[in-house]
Design an enzyme around this catalytic site. Structure first.
Site, mmCIF file in Angstrom:
data_model
loop_
_atom_site.group_PDB
_atom_site.id
_atom_site.type_symbol
_atom_site.label_atom_id
_atom_site.label_comp_id
_atom_site.label_asym_id
_atom_site.label_seq_id
_atom_site.Cartn_x
_atom_site.Cartn_y
_atom_site.Cartn_z
ATOM 1 N N MET A 162 -27.058 35.915 -7.132
ATOM 2 C CA MET A 162 -28.051 35.034 -7.762
ATOM 3 C C MET A 162 -29.127 34.661 -6.738
ATOM 4 O O MET A 162 -29.872 33.692 -6.930
ATOM 5 C CB MET A 162 -27.373 33.781 -8.305
ATOM 6 C CG MET A 162 -26.387 34.115 -9.420
ATOM 7 S SD MET A 162 -26.155 32.757 -10.558
ATOM 8 C CE MET A 162 -25.443 31.535 -9.495
ATOM 9 N N GLU B 193 -25.126 34.719 4.696
ATOM 10 C CA GLU B 193 -24.228 35.660 5.377
ATOM 11 C C GLU B 193 -23.130 36.214 4.453
ATOM 12 O O GLU B 193 -22.683 37.339 4.631
ATOM 13 C CB GLU B 193 -23.594 35.014 6.610
ATOM 14 C CG GLU B 193 -24.380 35.210 7.893
ATOM 15 C CD GLU B 193 -24.693 36.679 8.209
ATOM 16 O OE1 GLU B 193 -23.780 37.515 8.158
ATOM 17 O OE2 GLU B 193 -25.866 36.990 8.495
ATOM 18 N N HIS C 115 -23.385 36.908 1.190
ATOM 19 C CA HIS C 115 -23.985 38.018 0.433
ATOM 20 C C HIS C 115 -24.226 39.221 1.355
ATOM 21 O O HIS C 115 -23.977 40.360 0.985
ATOM 22 C CB HIS C 115 -25.349 37.614 -0.144
ATOM 23 C CG HIS C 115 -25.312 36.452 -1.083
ATOM 24 N ND1 HIS C 115 -25.918 35.251 -0.800
ATOM 25 C CD2 HIS C 115 -24.766 36.309 -2.314
ATOM 26 C CE1 HIS C 115 -25.751 34.419 -1.821
ATOM 27 N NE2 HIS C 115 -25.049 35.025 -2.743
#
Ligand code: AMP
Length: 287
Positions: free
Chosen positions: A30, A35, A37
């Site tokens: 989203m 970090e 992601h």
């Protein structure tokens, strides 16, 4: 790195590559990347030829009183971070593209969506599985990466893939934490300095619980109580739930046996945070 804002533009990039035998690694996010992601993006790039990252704040997974409007967004920063972490394509659709007027198809994994976070967030997981199913179809992903941070989500996605025979492999990656143990989350930006300090108790209490299990405690009630007691020493904390559940079925366990997921959701002021840990009860060795 390419940015696709329409389904046709994304397919133009992905389908010819697939025809040439390239593999697609896919990370659904989203946005407001951190970090956590980026660890998924790096792994996708390591495993696959092409890494696709979607950035979409999915309205269907927010309840009417939740933070959809104020959810943090920063697409410019996300583009830079995705690129430097190895992403090849960003899919950045609008809500109207994903859900045109008259949209009416939903995917729901009934069984696991009504426990833990599902209890207080009606319709949340239906929104998640619907958008993830669409994104799998759109991106033609071979492998998709999810974080253990959202443990229930990962179990639900895996079940959806099995139940609907989706041709995608799911990889669940470890939780990335700050140095003090706080699980990194886009929602951490909502925390005041005091709440942020107090939020560290989530991880601390989970670690203590894991140690209790290692030392031989087997009663879930005792473990849950000690976590709750620790969390409630913090002024801004209000507990939504703390549970010991089976890793696969998410059913609550009275006694700890084998691998167990200890999951919690706690409000720090107006911000709801989740965290979890996996603990393993070793069989007692009888000599
Ligand atoms: P979100 O943008 O919050 O929907 O998250 C996108 C993906 O990143 C999900 O699979 C999350 O589980 C994963 N993720 C979020 N935070 C973390 C973290 N701290 N460590 C690992 N994965 C994470």
């Amino acid at each position: 790195m390419k940015i696709a804002r329409t389904i046709a533009a994304l397919r133009k990039l992905v389908i010819p590559a697939k025809k040439k035998g390239k593999t697609i690694g896919f990370v659904a996010t989203m946005g407001y990347l951190h970090e956590g992601h980026l660890s998924l993006i790096r792994q996708a790039k390591k495993d696959c030829d092409i890494c696709v990252v979607s950035i979409f704040v999915n309205p269907f997974q927010f309840g009417p009183r939740e933070d959809f409007q104020r959810y943090p967004r920063d697409i410019k920063r996300d583009v830079c971070l995705s690129k430097s972490s190895g992403a090849d394509i960003i899919f950045y659709p609008s809500a109207r593209l994903m859900y045109p007027s008259g949209y009416s198809t939903f995917v729901e994994v009934k069984e696991f969506s009504e426990v833990l976070c599902g209890r207080g967030r009606e319709g949340h997981f239906k929104g998640v599985t619907t958008v993830v199913a669409k994104l799998f179809n759109i991106t033609a992903a071979n492998i998709s990466y999810f974080g253990q941070k959202d443990a229930q989500q990962a179990v639900i996605i895996q079940k959806m893939v099995r139940d609907l025979n989706m041709p995608v492999k799911i990889k669940v990656m470890p939780i990335i934490r700050e140095n003090n143990g706080l699980a990194i989350s886009s929602r951490n930006v909502y925390l005041s300095p005091e709440e942020r300090k107090e939020a560290v108790i989530l991880w601390q209490s989970l670690r203590i619980a894991k140690r209790m299990i290692k030392k031989g405690k087997r009663s879930s009630w005792e473990i849950i109580s000690s976590i709750k007691k620790l969390i409630l020493t913090k002024k801004t904390a209000k507990i939504d739930y703390v549970e010991c559940v089976d890793m696969q079925t998410l059913k609550p366990l009275k006694r700890i046996k084998g691998k167990v997921l200890i999951a919690l959701a706690v409000w720090l002021g107006k911000t709801r945070l989740i965290d979890n840990i996996i603990a393993k009860a070793q069989k007692k060795i009888v000599r």
